[in-house]
Design an enzyme around this catalytic site. Sequence first.
Site, PDB file in Angstrom:
ATOM      1  N   ASN A  10      40.202  42.140  45.307  1.00  0.00           N
ATOM      2  CA  ASN A  10      40.630  43.434  45.843  1.00  0.00           C
ATOM      3  C   ASN A  10      40.131  44.515  44.889  1.00  0.00           C
ATOM      4  O   ASN A  10      40.669  44.685  43.794  1.00  0.00           O
ATOM      5  CB  ASN A  10      42.159  43.465  45.952  1.00  0.00           C
ATOM      6  CG  ASN A  10      42.693  44.812  46.403  1.00  0.00           C
ATOM      7  OD1 ASN A  10      41.940  45.677  46.855  1.00  0.00           O
ATOM      8  ND2 ASN A  10      43.991  45.002  46.286  1.00  0.00           N
ATOM      9  N   TRP A  11      39.122  45.260  45.317  1.00  0.00           N
ATOM     10  CA  TRP A  11      38.529  46.282  44.448  1.00  0.00           C
ATOM     11  C   TRP A  11      39.370  47.558  44.369  1.00  0.00           C
ATOM     12  O   TRP A  11      39.085  48.431  43.565  1.00  0.00           O
ATOM     13  CB  TRP A  11      37.111  46.614  44.931  1.00  0.00           C
ATOM     14  CG  TRP A  11      36.094  45.613  44.481  1.00  0.00           C
ATOM     15  CD1 TRP A  11      36.328  44.426  43.849  1.00  0.00           C
ATOM     16  CD2 TRP A  11      34.677  45.702  44.620  1.00  0.00           C
ATOM     17  NE1 TRP A  11      35.150  43.768  43.591  1.00  0.00           N
ATOM     18  CE2 TRP A  11      34.106  44.537  44.060  1.00  0.00           C
ATOM     19  CE3 TRP A  11      33.820  46.654  45.180  1.00  0.00           C
ATOM     20  CZ2 TRP A  11      32.739  44.303  44.026  1.00  0.00           C
ATOM     21  CZ3 TRP A  11      32.448  46.418  45.158  1.00  0.00           C
ATOM     22  CH2 TRP A  11      31.915  45.265  44.583  1.00  0.00           C
ATOM     23  N   LYS A  12      40.381  47.659  45.219  1.00  0.00           N
ATOM     24  CA  LYS A  12      41.265  48.831  45.217  1.00  0.00           C
ATOM     25  C   LYS A  12      40.426  50.120  45.288  1.00  0.00           C
ATOM     26  O   LYS A  12      39.422  50.156  45.992  1.00  0.00           O
ATOM     27  CB  LYS A  12      42.189  48.787  44.001  1.00  0.00           C
ATOM     28  CG  LYS A  12      42.996  47.477  43.930  1.00  0.00           C
ATOM     29  CD  LYS A  12      44.044  47.485  42.856  1.00  0.00           C
ATOM     30  CE  LYS A  12      44.801  46.168  42.875  1.00  0.00           C
ATOM     31  NZ  LYS A  12      45.908  46.135  41.880  1.00  0.00           N
ATOM     32  N   HIS A  93      50.401  45.522  50.617  1.00  0.00           N
ATOM     33  CA  HIS A  93      50.238  45.460  49.163  1.00  0.00           C
ATOM     34  C   HIS A  93      51.288  46.337  48.500  1.00  0.00           C
ATOM     35  O   HIS A  93      51.663  47.393  49.009  1.00  0.00           O
ATOM     36  CB  HIS A  93      48.832  45.919  48.782  1.00  0.00           C
ATOM     37  CG  HIS A  93      48.465  45.603  47.371  1.00  0.00           C
ATOM     38  ND1 HIS A  93      48.897  46.364  46.306  1.00  0.00           N
ATOM     39  CD2 HIS A  93      47.705  44.606  46.841  1.00  0.00           C
ATOM     40  CE1 HIS A  93      48.419  45.851  45.191  1.00  0.00           C
ATOM     41  NE2 HIS A  93      47.706  44.779  45.490  1.00  0.00           N
ATOM     42  N   GLU A  95      51.184  48.340  46.134  1.00  0.00           N
ATOM     43  CA  GLU A  95      50.766  49.714  45.852  1.00  0.00           C
ATOM     44  C   GLU A  95      50.835  50.580  47.104  1.00  0.00           C
ATOM     45  O   GLU A  95      51.119  51.780  47.013  1.00  0.00           O
ATOM     46  CB  GLU A  95      49.354  49.709  45.250  1.00  0.00           C
ATOM     47  CG  GLU A  95      49.343  49.116  43.847  1.00  0.00           C
ATOM     48  CD  GLU A  95      47.983  48.635  43.384  1.00  0.00           C
ATOM     49  OE1 GLU A  95      47.911  48.134  42.256  1.00  0.00           O
ATOM     50  OE2 GLU A  95      47.004  48.744  44.152  1.00  0.00           O
ATOM     51  N   GLU A 164      52.742  38.510  45.135  1.00  0.00           N
ATOM     52  CA  GLU A 164      52.301  39.312  43.994  1.00  0.00           C
ATOM     53  C   GLU A 164      53.519  39.952  43.316  1.00  0.00           C
ATOM     54  O   GLU A 164      53.966  41.013  43.734  1.00  0.00           O
ATOM     55  CB  GLU A 164      51.314  40.394  44.436  1.00  0.00           C
ATOM     56  CG  GLU A 164      51.695  41.080  45.749  1.00  0.00           C
ATOM     57  CD  GLU A 164      51.015  42.424  45.937  1.00  0.00           C
ATOM     58  OE1 GLU A 164      49.945  42.632  45.350  1.00  0.00           O
ATOM     59  OE2 GLU A 164      51.587  43.270  46.635  1.00  0.00           O
ATOM     60  N   GLY A 170      48.472  44.168  36.835  1.00  0.00           N
ATOM     61  CA  GLY A 170      47.865  45.122  35.912  1.00  0.00           C
ATOM     62  C   GLY A 170      48.595  45.264  34.594  1.00  0.00           C
ATOM     63  O   GLY A 170      48.302  46.177  33.818  1.00  0.00           O
ATOM     64  N   SER A 210      47.625  39.583  37.682  1.00  0.00           N
ATOM     65  CA  SER A 210      46.916  39.381  36.418  1.00  0.00           C
ATOM     66  C   SER A 210      46.272  38.000  36.333  1.00  0.00           C
ATOM     67  O   SER A 210      46.323  37.333  35.299  1.00  0.00           O
ATOM     68  CB  SER A 210      47.853  39.606  35.225  1.00  0.00           C
ATOM     69  OG  SER A 210      48.312  40.936  35.189  1.00  0.00           O
ATOM     70  N   GLY A 232      41.789  43.666  39.087  1.00  0.00           N
ATOM     71  CA  GLY A 232      40.810  44.162  38.122  1.00  0.00           C
ATOM     72  C   GLY A 232      39.727  43.170  37.752  1.00  0.00           C
ATOM     73  O   GLY A 232      38.568  43.549  37.549  1.00  0.00           O
TER      74      GLY A 232
END
Length: 253
Positions: A10-12, A93, A95, A164, A170, A210, A232
């Site tokens: 997931n490149w966000k 997600h 976020e 998650e 992160g 992570s 990430g």
Amino acid sequence: MAERPYIVGNWKMNGTRAMLSEARAIDRAAQRYMKVEVALAPPYTLIHAVHREAEQIGIGAQDCHPGAEGAHTGDIAASMLADAGAKFVILGHSERRQDHGETNKLINAKIESALEAGLRVILCCGETLETRDAGDAEDFVLRQLKSALPAFGDPAERLTIAYEPIWAIGTGRTATAQDIEAMHRAIRALLDNTYGEDVSAQVRILYGGSVKPENAREILSTPEVGGALVGGASLSAESFLGIVVGASEAEEA
């Protein structure tokens, strides 16, 4: 459980056309690890470009609108994602839930729209540190899923769950293997009760939080873990492929 582990990057909100070289490197390397299903979810602006470059990996999106069309400035419909080359979409997600106030009801509507457009769905769930410390982690996650799971059709071919824990995204922290296994087993039991064991067995449950090359093999060897949703570490072909290698090794062990 589905046979091949599923590793999704997931490149966000990261990535310009300069990062197409990373996507190409991931795609070429994935052809050497056919026991692992590899996919990327770049930002909207790169979906079509990465789709045109990819020969082996799946390409998806990070969100969609629940409606098929209309006056929704800045939003993207699931059918538009499919038209751009996306094969799946990440929904729910943490976020999106936190930054945009997305509710389980809204997420369910998005899932139904995505399935109707022919997309696969990765449905995310997870708890905060406060919820875990209060001893309510499993109940909280199961409530999220019960409210969001699609109520129609056979989801086996097109539904994936991603657990998650928010406190491990992160932060450099990861849940213990015991924590992960316990939550994934609870999720599996809910899927068994919702869809029946034969269907449930085909739905992969990913871990996201992570995940790195250093811990990938241990996490992916944990019972009921069918892959990983990677943030990430997916921005670099080198680090992302280290996770793919860990998945391959866990599969062969």
